[in-house]
Every structure is written in structure tokens, then in C-alpha cells.
Design a protein around this motif. Structure first.
Motif, PDB file in Angstrom:
ATOM      1  N   ASP A 251       0.811  -1.212   0.000  1.00  0.00           N
ATOM      2  CA  ASP A 251       0.000   0.000   0.000  1.00  0.00           C
ATOM      3  C   ASP A 251       0.853   1.275   0.000  1.00  0.00           C
ATOM      4  OD1 ASP A 251       0.972  -0.502   2.493  1.00  0.00           O
ATOM      5  OD2 ASP A 251      -0.838   0.071   3.577  1.00  0.00           O
ATOM      6  N   HIS A 252       2.153   1.120  -0.145  1.00  0.00           N
ATOM      7  CA  HIS A 252       3.061   2.255  -0.223  1.00  0.00           C
ATOM      8  C   HIS A 252       3.875   2.170  -1.521  1.00  0.00           C
ATOM      9  CE1 HIS A 252       2.077   2.527   4.039  1.00  0.00           C
ATOM     10  NE2 HIS A 252       2.661   3.711   4.078  1.00  0.00           N
ATOM     11  N   GLN A 253       4.415   3.310  -1.939  1.00  0.00           N
ATOM     12  CA  GLN A 253       5.202   3.327  -3.168  1.00  0.00           C
ATOM     13  C   GLN A 253       6.445   4.203  -3.017  1.00  0.00           C
ATOM     14  OE1 GLN A 253       2.626   4.859  -6.211  1.00  0.00           O
ATOM     15  NE2 GLN A 253       2.580   6.939  -5.364  1.00  0.00           N
ATOM     16  N   LEU A 254       7.460   3.873  -3.811  1.00  0.00           N
ATOM     17  CA  LEU A 254       8.675   4.670  -3.871  1.00  0.00           C
ATOM     18  C   LEU A 254       8.501   5.815  -4.874  1.00  0.00           C
ATOM     19  CD1 LEU A 254      11.226   1.715  -3.964  1.00  0.00           C
ATOM     20  CD2 LEU A 254      10.945   3.345  -2.081  1.00  0.00           C
ATOM     21  N   ALA A 255       9.381   6.791  -4.808  1.00  0.00           N
ATOM     22  CA  ALA A 255       9.326   7.905  -5.762  1.00  0.00           C
ATOM     23  C   ALA A 255       9.579   7.388  -7.176  1.00  0.00           C
ATOM     24  CB  ALA A 255      10.363   8.964  -5.388  1.00  0.00           C
ATOM     25  N   SER A 256       9.063   8.100  -8.151  1.00  0.00           N
ATOM     26  CA  SER A 256       9.247   7.687  -9.542  1.00  0.00           C
ATOM     27  C   SER A 256      10.674   7.943 -10.002  1.00  0.00           C
ATOM     28  CB  SER A 256       8.264   8.427 -10.452  1.00  0.00           C
ATOM     29  OG  SER A 256       8.516   9.817 -10.408  1.00  0.00           O
ATOM     30  N   ASN A 257      11.108   7.149 -10.969  1.00  0.00           N
ATOM     31  CA  ASN A 257      12.437   7.291 -11.569  1.00  0.00           C
ATOM     32  C   ASN A 257      12.290   7.837 -12.986  1.00  0.00           C
ATOM     33  OD1 ASN A 257      13.792   5.955  -9.337  1.00  0.00           O
ATOM     34  ND2 ASN A 257      12.955   4.040 -10.133  1.00  0.00           N
ATOM     35  N   PRO A 258      12.671   9.092 -13.237  1.00  0.00           N
ATOM     36  CA  PRO A 258      12.567   9.629 -14.602  1.00  0.00           C
ATOM     37  C   PRO A 258      13.605   8.995 -15.520  1.00  0.00           C
ATOM     38  CG  PRO A 258      13.683  11.195 -13.184  1.00  0.00           C
ATOM     39  CD  PRO A 258      13.214  10.077 -12.283  1.00  0.00           C
ATOM     40  N   VAL A 259      13.213   8.713 -16.734  1.00  0.00           N
ATOM     41  CA  VAL A 259      14.105   8.108 -17.726  1.00  0.00           C
ATOM     42  C   VAL A 259      14.415   9.143 -18.804  1.00  0.00           C
ATOM     43  CG1 VAL A 259      14.412   6.232 -19.388  1.00  0.00           C
ATOM     44  CG2 VAL A 259      13.100   5.838 -17.287  1.00  0.00           C
TER      45      VAL A 259
END
Length: 301
Positions: A251-259
Motif C-alpha cells: 500500500d506504499h510506493q517509492l518515488a518515480s524514476n525519470p528516464v
């Protein structure tokens, strides 16, 4: 350079039939063209043309000189046309690099599909978790996570993904936060992950771990995770293809990784580069969907 320009203008004068016609065809003034012809004859020490008010004819020396000048113009026209045609359809060599994870799951599939459309394209793919110097290695395109600080490179954001901290269902059920951490070579010595709740974004959670094993490639690390040796991060689009894996904090997520796509062409990049970037960007958009989408949908219901 002036000598080549004068030779080219001389060929145009002969083919146009007069200085005036040559000037009109080239978009130059009559005086400029006439001056170049005069300088050319002065430097050569010979007369190339016999001119009257009504016509011009080549001298014997002019005939031989014109034949060589025509070759010069023909070669220039051929080179120009070749350059134009090279930008009409992807073809020839292009060297592309990316990390091990992005190469096998994103870049290679995108380029493989592109090769079916453009059979003359000759890609060379270099998989490396260490960022390579594009100029030193003569690399045309790099696909990397995060923006680059290299000012000499052009870069374009082509999408993003999120990592999922995961392990086998057995590891998640029985070991949870005490599970050993399996790290990729590029990860820091101290592991700290910052999580945000998928719905309640004000709810934060930090995860600390000591590395129990470090792998020199993504697929080696993934193999360890799948074997049940511990937990580690896996891109969300790969995680969704692995039903045997479960998220440590679903129910938790890490920050997004821009490509980003990076290339060393400051002006107009070659069509090979542009076409490959577009194909990889499209492939990334197909692979990735917002993290916690299923959870958000269930919450909405």
C-alpha cells in the motif's frame, strides 16, 4: 576555400551560358560572379573564356579546366544528395547504451521491433550499469535513469517508472522487514528507501536495511530475489510480470524514476537517433502504468 568556390562558379558560368545567367541561377550579383572569374583567370595566368556582348566560348585551356570543375560540382551534388537521403529513412550504424535492466526490458525490445520496419538499420547495443562517456566510446544514444549533469549532452525526458521493494511470497509472509537485502552494484552501501502511501500521500514510511549480497547486474539480482534469498528493488513493469513476487509494502510506493534519452548532437540529431528515441519512448509508455493503480481503483469502489 576561395579556390574551390571560384572553380564551382566557373562551371556554373559555362553551363548557364553567361555570367548574368549564372548570377541569376545562384542568387548572386553579376559583379560578384564576374569578379570571381577574373580572380580565377588571374591566379591561373590563363584565359578560360572568350567573351563578346552576345556569346561566350571556352578557350582550349578552359575546356580542359571546365571538365575537372564539373567533376567537382557533380561530387558536391552527390554528397549533398546522400546527406539528404540519410535523413529520410533510418539506416546504417547507431550505437546505443543503457543499464542492464533497461537494455533487456526496454531498449532491446524497442530496437528489435524497429529493425523489422527499417531493415537497413544496424544497431550496436552496449549494456553497462556504469555510465559510459558517449564521446570517447563513440556512442550515439544513451538511455539513463535520472537527468545528466554533462552539459555537452542533449537530453530528453521520455518517461518514468517506479521501483518495487519485493521478494517471494514466502519471504514476505515469513520474514517481512527482517529479510536480507539483495542490492544491485550501483546502489549505495547504506540502504534507505522512502515510501509514501498510495492514497494518503501525507503518510510516509522509511525502510532501512543492511546489504546481505550485492550483484553486478540487474538480472543476477533478480535471480537472487526470485530464489527466495531476500528482498530487493525491481522496476514496476517487471514486477507485474512476476506473479511469484510480492511487494513488501503493497500500500506504499517509492518515488518515480525519470528516464532520459541523451545524445551528443547539439543541433539536428540524425534520423537514426530521433527514430530510436521515439521507439524507446513508446515502448516505455506501453510498459509502465501508474503505481498502485489497482489499489486506487479498489479504494474508489
Amino acid at each position: 576555400m576561395n579556390r574551390l568556390r571560384q572553380m564551382s562558379l566557373f562551371a556554373h558560368i559555362v553551363e548557364s551560358g553567361s555570367i548574368t545567367a549564372a548570377a541569376d541561377g545562384l542568387g548572386l550579383s553579376k559583379s560578384v560572379v564576374s569578379q570571381h572569374l577574373k580572380l580565377l583567370e588571374t591566379e591561373l595566368g590563363i584565359s578560360l573564356l572568350k567573351r563578346t556582348t552576345r556569346r561566350q566560348t571556352l578557350t582550349q585551356a578552359g575546356q580542359a579546366f571546365y571538365a575537372e570543375c564539373k567533376k567537382l560540382n557533380d561530387l558536391a551534388d552527390f554528397a549533398w544528395q546522400q546527406a539528404l537521403e540519410s535523413q529520410q529513412e533510418p539506416q546504417g550504424k547507431i550505437v546505443i547504451t543503457s543499464s542492464d535492466a533497461l537494455m533487456s526490458t526496454l531498449v532491446a525490445p524497442a530496437i528489435g521491433s524497429l529493425m523489422k520496419c527499417y531493415p537497413k538499420l544496424r544497431p550496436e547495443l552496449i549494456s553497462s550499469d556504469q555510465p559510459l562517456n558517449l564521446m570517447e566510446k563513440q556512442i550515439d544514444l544513451a538511455i539513463r535513469v535520472g537527468a545528466s549533469s554533462e552539459n555537452a549532452l542533449m537530453q530528453r525526458r521520455i518517461g518514468e517508472f517506479r521501483d518495487v521493494l519485493c521478494g517471494t511470497q514466502s519471504v514476505i509472509d515469513n520474514e517481512k522487514e527482517n529479510a536480507g537485502y539483495l542490492a544491485n552494484q550501483w546502489q549505495p552501501a547504506t540502504i534507505i528507501h522512502h515510501f509514501t502511501h498510495c492514497i494518503k500521500i501525507e503518510e510516509k514510511h522509511n525502510y532501512h536495511a543492511n546489504i546481505t549480497c550485492r550483484a553486478d547486474s540487474f538480472h543476477t539480482c533478480l535471480g537472487l530475489i526470485e530464489s527466495g534469498a531476500g528482498v530487493g528493488i525491481v522496476p514496476d513493469y517487471i514486477f507485474r510480470q512476476k506473479p511469484q513476487l510480492a511487494a513488501l509494502f503493497p500500500d506504499h510506493q517509492l518515488a518515480s524514476n525519470p528516464v532520459y534519452a541523451l545524445h551528443p548532437y547539439p543541433r539536428q540529431p540524425p534520423i537514426n537517433v530521433v527514430t530510436c528515441i521515439n521507439a524507446i519512448e513508446k515502448q516505455l509508455s506501453i510498459l509502465t502504468t501508474p503505481s498502485c493503480q489497482a489499489l486506487k481503483q479498489s479504494e474508489a469502489k
